[in-house]
Write an enzyme that holds these catalytic residues in place. Structure first.
Site, PDB file in Angstrom:
ATOM      1  CG  ASP A   1       0.482   1.796   1.362  1.00  0.00           C
ATOM      2  OD1 ASP A   1       0.579   1.911   2.599  1.00  0.00           O
ATOM      3  OD2 ASP A   1      -0.365   1.077   0.812  1.00  0.00           O
TER       4      ASP A   1
ATOM      5  CG  ASP B   1      10.539 -12.008   2.149  1.00  0.00           C
ATOM      6  OD1 ASP B   1      11.537 -12.747   2.169  1.00  0.00           O
ATOM      7  OD2 ASP B   1       9.529 -12.204   2.857  1.00  0.00           O
TER       8      ASP B   1
ATOM      9  CG  ASP C   1       7.492  11.448   3.155  1.00  0.00           C
ATOM     10  OD1 ASP C   1       6.285  11.710   2.971  1.00  0.00           O
ATOM     11  OD2 ASP C   1       7.953  11.178   4.277  1.00  0.00           O
TER      12      ASP C   1
ATOM     13  CG  HIS D   1      -0.920  -0.407   4.860  1.00  0.00           C
ATOM     14  ND1 HIS D   1      -1.162   0.002   3.569  1.00  0.00           N
ATOM     15  CD2 HIS D   1      -1.954  -1.235   5.183  1.00  0.00           C
ATOM     16  CE1 HIS D   1      -2.276  -0.542   3.137  1.00  0.00           C
ATOM     17  NE2 HIS D   1      -2.790  -1.299   4.081  1.00  0.00           N
TER      18      HIS D   1
ATOM     19  CG  ASN E   1     -11.008  -2.893   4.659  1.00  0.00           C
ATOM     20  OD1 ASN E   1     -11.192  -3.578   3.660  1.00  0.00           O
ATOM     21  ND2 ASN E   1      -9.808  -2.601   5.105  1.00  0.00           N
TER      22      ASN E   1
ATOM     23  CB  ALA F   1     -11.942   2.038  -4.992  1.00  0.00           C
TER      24      ALA F   1
ATOM     25  CB  SER G   1      -4.993  -3.091   2.038  1.00  0.00           C
ATOM     26  OG  SER G   1      -5.389  -1.812   2.431  1.00  0.00           O
TER      27      SER G   1
END
Length: 377
Positions: A59, A68, A78, A91, A200, A212, A264
C-alpha cells in the site's frame, strides 16, 4: 503498472492533544465498527486471532506510531522510488488497522480492532496516496512501475503468508502486466494467499481491475450496512466474495481516525480472515483457504455482483477445519480453476470432450464412406 488505492477516505475524527478528547474519539471509533457483528467476529475470535501469521500490506506505507498498531507493524521497503513523508501512509495505515488493529486503552476496548488482532503487518510501500502530485513521476520511473510485482516477491521472501492489496489500475493500466502476474504465481507457489480489492467504479465504467483480476487472487467487493452490494463496487466475473465496505472506521496517520467507503476496506477484512485461517489451519493451501472463505458466504452459485456472497469469519474457520480433515483424494477433487468467477472445465473433462468429439468425427466419416458405397452400388 501504476497502482492506486481503491477506496476511501473521508475524514471523520481527529484525535486532539487533550487526553479526554482522544479517549472519547477512540471509544467512538470502536462503537462505529459495525462490520464486526455481520462478520461474526466474536465467535471467530474464540478459534483464532491470527497469531503467528504475517500479513503483507502492499500500500502507501503504514504509520506504526498509531496506538492501535503498537507492536503490530514490521517496516519493509519503500519501492515507489520517491522520498519524503508528506502525504505518506494514510491509506496503508487504514488498511493495516482493519487487518491487525489491536485497539488500546483498558482491555484494549478503545480504537480500531482488526479482524486478526494478533497477526503482524509487514508494510511494503508500493504506491503513493491518490492526492500526491508525485504519482505521475512514479508512473514514468522504471523502479516505480514494477513496484507491485517487486512488493509481492519481497513479501513472500520475508515470510508473509497473506498478501493484502487494496490497489487498483490507474489511467491506461487496466490490462495488468506480465511481471505482476508472474509475481502472483510465485506467491501462490510459495503458499501465500493473495487478496485484492475489486474496484470502485461499479456504478460507472466497471472496468477490469488489477491485481484483483489475476488468476489466483481473491477479489473482494463491498456491501453496505444492509449487506447489499454497494453501488460503487465493481461487478465482474472474477469476483470471489463481498465484505463490509461502506462507512468503515479505520486508523489514520499517527493518532487519528477516518471513515470512508470502498472495496479497499472490504479486501483488508478478507485478508484478515485469511490470516485467521492461516493461523488455525497452517497446512491448508492457498486454494483451500480461498474455498473456505467462499464456502462461508453461503450463496448458491456465483454472481458478478456478490461473487459467492457475503463472507463470514466464523463460518470460514469452520469450513477450513473441514478441509483440513479431508483426505488428499477428497481435496484433489476441489474445482481446479484458481481464479475468479465460475469454474473452468477441468483438464480431465476437456480430455473426455475432445475424445468424444474425435470419436464422433470418426463415426461420421465412416458413415459417409458407407453411404457413398451404397450410392455406387
Amino acid at each position: 503498472m501504476r497502482a492506486v488505492f481503491t477506496g476511501l477516505l473521508t475524514v471523520l475524527l481527529l484525535v486532539t492533544s487533550a487526553p479526554t478528547a482522544a479517549d472519547d474519539v477512540a471509544a467512538t471509533a470502536r462503537e462505529r465498527q459495525w462490520q464486526l457483528a455481520p462478520l461474526d467476529m466474536a465467535k471467530a475470535w474464540r478459534v483464532s486471532k491470527g497469531r503467528g501469521v504475517t500479513v503483507a500490506v502492499l500500500d502507501t506505507g503504514v504509520d506504526a506510531r498509531h496506538p492501535d498498531l503498537a507492536g503490530a507493524v514490521v517496516k519493509g521497503p519503500d519501492l515507489t522510488g520517491q522520498t519524503g513523508r508528506d502525504r505518506w501512509g494514510h491509506h496503508g495505515t487504514a488498511m493495516a488497522s482493519l487487518i491487525a488493529g489491536r485497539g488500546h486503552g483498558e482491555d484494549r476496548a478503545e480504537g480500531v480492532i482488526g479482524i486478526a488482532p494478533e497477526s503482524t503487518v509487514l508494510s511494503v510501500r508500493v504506491t503513493l496516496e491518490n492526492d500526491d502530485p508525485r504519482r505521475e513521476q512514479q508512473r514514468t520511473r522504471a523502479r516505480g512501475r514494477d513496484s507491485l510485482a517487486r512488493g509481492i516477491r519481497y513479501a513472500v521472501d520475508h515470510g508473509a503468508k497473506v498478501i493484502s492489496m487494496s490497489l487498483g489500475g490507474g489511467s491506461g493500466t487496466w490490462e495488468g502486466s506480465a511481471d505482476e502476474e508472474e509475481a502472483v504465481q510465485y506467491a501462490l507457489a510459495a503458499g501465500a494467499v493473495l487478496v485484492a480489492s475489486a474496484g470502485n467504479d461499479g456504478d460507472g465504467p466497471n472496468k477490469k481491475n488489477f491485481p484483483a483480476a489475476y488468476p489466483g487472487v481473491i477479489a473482494v467487493g463491498a456491501v453496505d450496512r444492509k449487506l447489499k452490494v454497494a453501488g460503487f463496487s465493481n461487478r465482474r466475473e472474477y469476483l470471489s466474495v463481498v465484505a463490509p465496505g461502506s462507512q468503515i472506521v479505520s486508523a489514520d496517520g499517527s493518532d487519528s481516525y477516518v471513515i470512508g467507503d470502498g472495496t479497499s476496506s472490504a479486501a483488508a477484512m478478507v485478508a484478515g480472515i485469511a490470516a485467521l485461517i492461516r493461523s488455525a489451519q497452517p497446512g491448508l493451501t492457498p486454494l483451500q483457504v480461498r474455498r473456505a472463505i467462499e464456502a462461508s458466504a453461503g450463496r448458491k452459485g456465483h454472481s458478478r455482483s456478490y461473487g459467492h456472497g457475503v463472507v463470514n469469519a466464523a463460518l470460514a474457520l469452520d469450513a477450513a477445519e473441514r478441509l483440513a480433515t479431508r483426505s488428499p483424494a477428497e481435496n484433489r477433487r476441489l474445482a481446479p480453476y484458481f481464479g475468479g468467477g465460475p469454474a473452468a472445465a477441468a483438464p480431465d473433462s476437456r480430455a473426455v470432450v475432445i475424445t468424444a468429439l474425435l470419436a464422433l468425427a470418426t463415426a461420421m466419416a465412416a458413415r459417409v464412406v458407407v453411404l457413398g458405397g451404397r450410392g455406387r452400388r
